[in-house]
Scaffold this motif. Structure first.
Motif, PDB file in Angstrom:
ATOM      1  N   UNK A   1       0.834  -1.194   0.000  1.00  0.00           N
ATOM      2  CA  UNK A   1       0.000   0.000   0.000  1.00  0.00           C
ATOM      3  C   UNK A   1       0.873   1.250   0.000  1.00  0.00           C
ATOM      4  N   UNK A   2       0.435   2.266  -0.725  1.00  0.00           N
ATOM      5  CA  UNK A   2       1.110   3.556  -0.696  1.00  0.00           C
ATOM      6  C   UNK A   2       0.908   4.177   0.688  1.00  0.00           C
TER       7      UNK A   2
ATOM      8  N   UNK B   1      -2.297   6.408   0.651  1.00  0.00           N
ATOM      9  CA  UNK B   1      -3.601   5.827   0.349  1.00  0.00           C
ATOM     10  C   UNK B   1      -3.471   4.311   0.408  1.00  0.00           C
ATOM     11  N   UNK B   2      -4.132   3.703   1.377  1.00  0.00           N
ATOM     12  CA  UNK B   2      -4.001   2.260   1.587  1.00  0.00           C
ATOM     13  C   UNK B   2      -4.531   1.433   0.433  1.00  0.00           C
ATOM     14  N   UNK B   3      -5.314   2.029  -0.445  1.00  0.00           N
ATOM     15  CA  UNK B   3      -5.883   1.284  -1.550  1.00  0.00           C
ATOM     16  C   UNK B   3      -5.105   1.390  -2.847  1.00  0.00           C
ATOM     17  N   UNK B   4      -3.979   2.115  -2.841  1.00  0.00           N
ATOM     18  CA  UNK B   4      -3.207   2.302  -4.076  1.00  0.00           C
ATOM     19  C   UNK B   4      -1.865   1.581  -3.951  1.00  0.00           C
ATOM     20  N   UNK B   5      -1.540   0.722  -4.920  1.00  0.00           N
ATOM     21  CA  UNK B   5      -0.306  -0.066  -4.805  1.00  0.00           C
ATOM     22  C   UNK B   5       0.946   0.688  -5.249  1.00  0.00           C
ATOM     23  N   UNK B   6       2.051   0.382  -4.588  1.00  0.00           N
ATOM     24  CA  UNK B   6       3.381   0.796  -5.031  1.00  0.00           C
ATOM     25  C   UNK B   6       4.272  -0.438  -4.950  1.00  0.00           C
TER      26      UNK B   6
END
Length: 129
Positions: free
Chosen positions: A32-33, A36-41
């Protein structure tokens, strides 16, 4: 004795440091970024000082990662696919150069890819695309 020990220590230190290079690979996975916990990195991306927020940017994060993008800001295809797997839809008609926009449940995220570095922005509700 010290003359023999110093070169050995330098070689060992160089080997250890070269093993700590953060490089993009799909096999390392994603996390998680921080903004924002819903956006991947990519899992092995190293966070550095982020850009300042503005009226259109609510939160920002900057990451270093060798091999993440080229001079034109083209992200790896498997990273874009992973973002979609996490439920984000790219707003391809809003893309400007190396700035990619993604939407999920009314939230807009921006991804800016460069050579060995990328930024993730959570856009404020004031943004009009």
């Amino acid at each position: 004795m010290k003359r023999v020990l110093l070169p050995v220590l330098l070689v060992v230190a160089a080997a250890v440091m070269s093993g700590c290079v953060y490089e993009y690979t799909e096999q390392d996975g994603y996390r998680m970024a921080v903004i924002n916990e819903g956006f991947p990195v990519p899992k092995n991306a190293y966070e550095v000082k982020a850009e300042d927020c503005t009226t259109v940017i609510a939160k920002s994060a900057k990451y270093k990662l060798k091999g993440i993008g080229d001079e034109e800001g083209t992200p790896p295809e498997d990273y874009l696919e992973e973002i979609q797997r996490w439920g984000w839809t790219e707003l391809e008609d809003k893309r400007v150069g190396n700035v990619h926009y993604f939407e999920k449940k009314g939230k807009i995220m921006s991804l800016i890819i460069g050579p060995n570095i990328f930024d993730v922005f959570e856009m404020s509700d004031e943004l009009e695309l």
